[in-house]
Design a protein around this motif. Structure first.
Motif, PDB file in Angstrom:
ATOM      1  N   ALA A 175       8.029  -2.621  13.871  1.00  0.00           N
ATOM      2  CA  ALA A 175       8.623  -4.073  13.554  1.00  0.00           C
ATOM      3  C   ALA A 175       7.836  -4.695  12.372  1.00  0.00           C
ATOM      4  O   ALA A 175       8.593  -5.916  11.957  1.00  0.00           O
ATOM      5  CB  ALA A 175       8.723  -4.734  14.699  1.00  0.00           C
ATOM      6  N   ILE A 176       6.505  -4.259  12.097  1.00  0.00           N
ATOM      7  CA  ILE A 176       5.834  -5.205  11.464  1.00  0.00           C
ATOM      8  C   ILE A 176       5.887  -4.587   9.892  1.00  0.00           C
ATOM      9  O   ILE A 176       5.879  -3.391   9.718  1.00  0.00           O
ATOM     10  CB  ILE A 176       4.274  -4.818  11.563  1.00  0.00           C
ATOM     11  N   PRO A 177       6.518  -5.419   8.915  1.00  0.00           N
ATOM     12  CA  PRO A 177       6.498  -4.984   7.404  1.00  0.00           C
ATOM     13  C   PRO A 177       5.340  -4.591   6.755  1.00  0.00           C
ATOM     14  O   PRO A 177       4.257  -4.867   7.294  1.00  0.00           O
ATOM     15  CB  PRO A 177       7.183  -6.152   6.856  1.00  0.00           C
ATOM     16  N   GLU A 178       5.592  -3.556   5.913  1.00  0.00           N
ATOM     17  CA  GLU A 178       4.314  -2.996   5.174  1.00  0.00           C
ATOM     18  C   GLU A 178       3.314  -3.952   4.533  1.00  0.00           C
ATOM     19  O   GLU A 178       2.173  -3.819   4.576  1.00  0.00           O
ATOM     20  CB  GLU A 178       4.891  -2.048   4.187  1.00  0.00           C
ATOM     21  N   PHE A 179       3.997  -4.984   3.938  1.00  0.00           N
ATOM     22  CA  PHE A 179       3.250  -5.966   2.979  1.00  0.00           C
ATOM     23  C   PHE A 179       2.233  -6.816   3.945  1.00  0.00           C
ATOM     24  O   PHE A 179       1.082  -6.835   3.786  1.00  0.00           O
ATOM     25  CB  PHE A 179       3.957  -6.894   2.329  1.00  0.00           C
ATOM     26  N   LEU A 180       2.538  -6.966   5.225  1.00  0.00           N
ATOM     27  CA  LEU A 180       1.791  -7.665   6.617  1.00  0.00           C
ATOM     28  C   LEU A 180       0.825  -6.830   6.968  1.00  0.00           C
ATOM     29  O   LEU A 180      -0.493  -6.989   6.952  1.00  0.00           O
ATOM     30  CB  LEU A 180       2.766  -8.013   7.528  1.00  0.00           C
ATOM     31  N   VAL A 181       1.070  -5.267   7.154  1.00  0.00           N
ATOM     32  CA  VAL A 181      -0.002  -4.409   7.267  1.00  0.00           C
ATOM     33  C   VAL A 181      -1.133  -4.450   6.343  1.00  0.00           C
ATOM     34  O   VAL A 181      -2.310  -4.353   6.626  1.00  0.00           O
ATOM     35  CB  VAL A 181       0.731  -3.089   7.669  1.00  0.00           C
ATOM     36  N   LEU A 185      -3.202  -7.736   6.437  1.00  0.00           N
ATOM     37  CA  LEU A 185      -4.018  -7.891   7.259  1.00  0.00           C
ATOM     38  C   LEU A 185      -5.323  -6.817   7.301  1.00  0.00           C
ATOM     39  O   LEU A 185      -6.328  -7.221   7.578  1.00  0.00           O
ATOM     40  CB  LEU A 185      -3.256  -7.655   8.816  1.00  0.00           C
ATOM     41  N   GLY A 186      -4.969  -5.699   6.753  1.00  0.00           N
ATOM     42  CA  GLY A 186      -6.277  -4.840   6.508  1.00  0.00           C
ATOM     43  C   GLY A 186      -7.120  -5.040   5.502  1.00  0.00           C
ATOM     44  O   GLY A 186      -8.398  -5.126   5.614  1.00  0.00           O
ATOM     45  N   VAL A 187      -6.535  -6.053   4.571  1.00  0.00           N
ATOM     46  CA  VAL A 187      -7.727  -6.452   3.495  1.00  0.00           C
ATOM     47  C   VAL A 187      -8.099  -7.704   3.954  1.00  0.00           C
ATOM     48  O   VAL A 187      -9.508  -7.715   4.125  1.00  0.00           O
ATOM     49  CB  VAL A 187      -6.587  -6.923   2.264  1.00  0.00           C
ATOM     50  N   ALA A 197      -9.280   4.051   1.639  1.00  0.00           N
ATOM     51  CA  ALA A 197      -9.252   4.136   3.095  1.00  0.00           C
ATOM     52  C   ALA A 197      -8.263   3.097   3.557  1.00  0.00           C
ATOM     53  O   ALA A 197      -7.345   3.212   4.302  1.00  0.00           O
ATOM     54  CB  ALA A 197     -10.841   3.813   3.637  1.00  0.00           C
ATOM     55  N   LEU A 198      -8.027   1.818   2.882  1.00  0.00           N
ATOM     56  CA  LEU A 198      -7.147   0.936   3.238  1.00  0.00           C
ATOM     57  C   LEU A 198      -5.925   1.189   3.075  1.00  0.00           C
ATOM     58  O   LEU A 198      -4.981   0.916   3.822  1.00  0.00           O
ATOM     59  CB  LEU A 198      -7.508  -0.466   2.628  1.00  0.00           C
ATOM     60  N   PRO A 199      -5.440   2.012   1.883  1.00  0.00           N
ATOM     61  CA  PRO A 199      -4.174   2.330   1.591  1.00  0.00           C
ATOM     62  C   PRO A 199      -3.605   3.605   2.613  1.00  0.00           C
ATOM     63  O   PRO A 199      -2.351   3.259   3.256  1.00  0.00           O
ATOM     64  CB  PRO A 199      -3.904   2.951   0.213  1.00  0.00           C
ATOM     65  N   ILE A 256       5.094  -1.031  -1.873  1.00  0.00           N
ATOM     66  CA  ILE A 256       4.347  -2.473  -1.564  1.00  0.00           C
ATOM     67  C   ILE A 256       3.203  -2.003  -1.372  1.00  0.00           C
ATOM     68  O   ILE A 256       2.266  -2.882  -1.856  1.00  0.00           O
ATOM     69  CB  ILE A 256       5.090  -2.899  -0.225  1.00  0.00           C
ATOM     70  N   VAL A 257       2.563  -1.043  -0.785  1.00  0.00           N
ATOM     71  CA  VAL A 257       1.156  -0.482  -0.408  1.00  0.00           C
ATOM     72  C   VAL A 257       0.411  -0.443  -1.665  1.00  0.00           C
ATOM     73  O   VAL A 257      -0.713  -0.877  -1.968  1.00  0.00           O
ATOM     74  CB  VAL A 257       1.017   0.570   0.512  1.00  0.00           C
ATOM     75  N   GLU A 258       0.918   0.353  -2.740  1.00  0.00           N
ATOM     76  CA  GLU A 258       0.446   0.606  -3.828  1.00  0.00           C
ATOM     77  C   GLU A 258       0.103  -0.251  -4.628  1.00  0.00           C
ATOM     78  O   GLU A 258      -0.917  -0.706  -5.421  1.00  0.00           O
ATOM     79  CB  GLU A 258       1.274   1.750  -4.821  1.00  0.00           C
TER      80      GLU A 258
END
Length: 328
Positions: free
Chosen positions: A155-161, A164-166, A196-198, A270-272
């Motif tokens: 349920a968590i969108p990619e941009f939020l993951v 939060l990682g950053v 690592a973060l991506p 989004i991640v890239e």
């Protein structure tokens, strides 16, 4: 001995017609995809000439540049020219960079393949462990905890993951860089630390769905008669799952993994973008922004081709690994 090998050999020999049918179906699908991609790309407002000259350009200047780029030709002629180039391995010339699209993609594609490969090495074993663990303990607290965890991750969108990682690993802990810098001079250790973060973000996104599908496929097989027979013969739970259930559940599991992994090439936009990773997905975003249609169309075709190839590989693996499918 020869009688026992016959069905397996016949089943494997039957792969050739199946592969031929799937390849023909994929070819037809790619042709339809070219039509859709070309139509959608040309529905975008504006074009490369307008984007390059800006809002202050006169209509005459825009018209002259459009003629120079070939954008004033009929859409049908441009489509035929694009398809002819693809058939000969030439996706065209970038309207913005002024260099062959093939060279631009050749620079970015290894980065995307590296990111997808490293994410696969982390996500697939993790998804199998989580899915099998939840299935083995189905109905128990372990199963409920893993189900709640994976459902929450889905349920968590990619941009939020990624954000939060950053926030956690770059801002608070300062362990990892927030920008994924990839260069030929960097060592493998520096590259892994930079990516690592991506990798973490993509793993969180894809592993939950793979784990849930793995659990569902294994649970579906756990009440079958052959499983009960194996247990009556004294086989332990781990042996039953690995030697008996998993080969019969491999089809849905591999298909679920192929669907999730196809996201790693085309859906990681989004991640890239967040991590400024120099891959194909971010390249396609830049192509959309600059209305660089040849580059946009080439990226989209690579993503579609990778998806179809993963589906074909998943079907072949499911047939080779499953004795019942080989017999059919």
């Amino acid at each position: 001995m020869s009688g026992g090998a016959g069905p397996a050999q016949g089943g494997l020999a039957g792969l050739a017609p199946m592969l031929a049918r799937r390849l023909a179906s994929s070819a037809v699908t790619l042709v339809l995809v070219t039509l859709v991609i070309f139509a959608l790309a040309n529905l975008l407002p504006g074009d490369a000439a307008q984007e390059m000259l800006g809002q202050s350009a006169t209509p005459e200047q825009v018209a002259a540049l459009r003629h120079q780029m070939g954008l004033d030709r009929p859409a049908a002629l441009r489509y035929v020219g694009w398809i002819a180039g693809l058939v000969h391995g030439d996706p065209g010339q970038s309207l913005v960079a002024g260099m062959p699209v093939r060279e631009i993609i050749a620079e970015r594609l290894p980065h995307s393949l590296m990111l997808a490969g490293l994410t696969t090495l982390v996500a697939v074993p993790l998804a199998l462990i989580i899915g099998m663990g939840a299935a083995i303990h189905r109905g128990g607290w372990v199963d409920r905890a893993l189900n709640i965890g994976t459902l929450s991750l889905v349920a968590i969108p990619e941009f939020l993951v990624a954000t939060l990682g950053v926030l956690v690993f770059s801002v608070w802990l300062r362990w990892l860089p927030s920008i994924a810098l990839v260069s030929a001079e960097a060592t493998w250790g520096e590259t892994l630390r930079s990516c690592a973060l991506p990798i973490l973000s993509l793993t969180v996104v894809v592993v939950a769905q793979m784990a849930r599908m793995t659990r569902a496929a294994i649970v579906d097989q756990m009440d079958r008669p052959y499983v009960e027979m194996a247990r009556l013969k004294g086989a332990g739970t781990a042996r039953v799952v690995l030697r008996h259930i998993l080969p019969n559940a491999i089809g849905p599991v591999v298909n679920a993994m192929a669907l999730s992994l196809s996201y790693l090439l085309g859906g990681a936009i989004i991640v890239e973008t967040i991590f400024n990773f120099p891959g194909l997905a971010s390249l396609m975003v830049n192509a959309v922004t600059s209305r660089d249609m040849p580059l946009l169309q080439a990226c989209a075709m690579i993503f579609c081709g990778a998806y179809l190839m993963l589906m074909l590989v998943a079907d072949v693996v499911a047939i080779v690994a499953n004795p019942r499918l080989r017999a059919q």
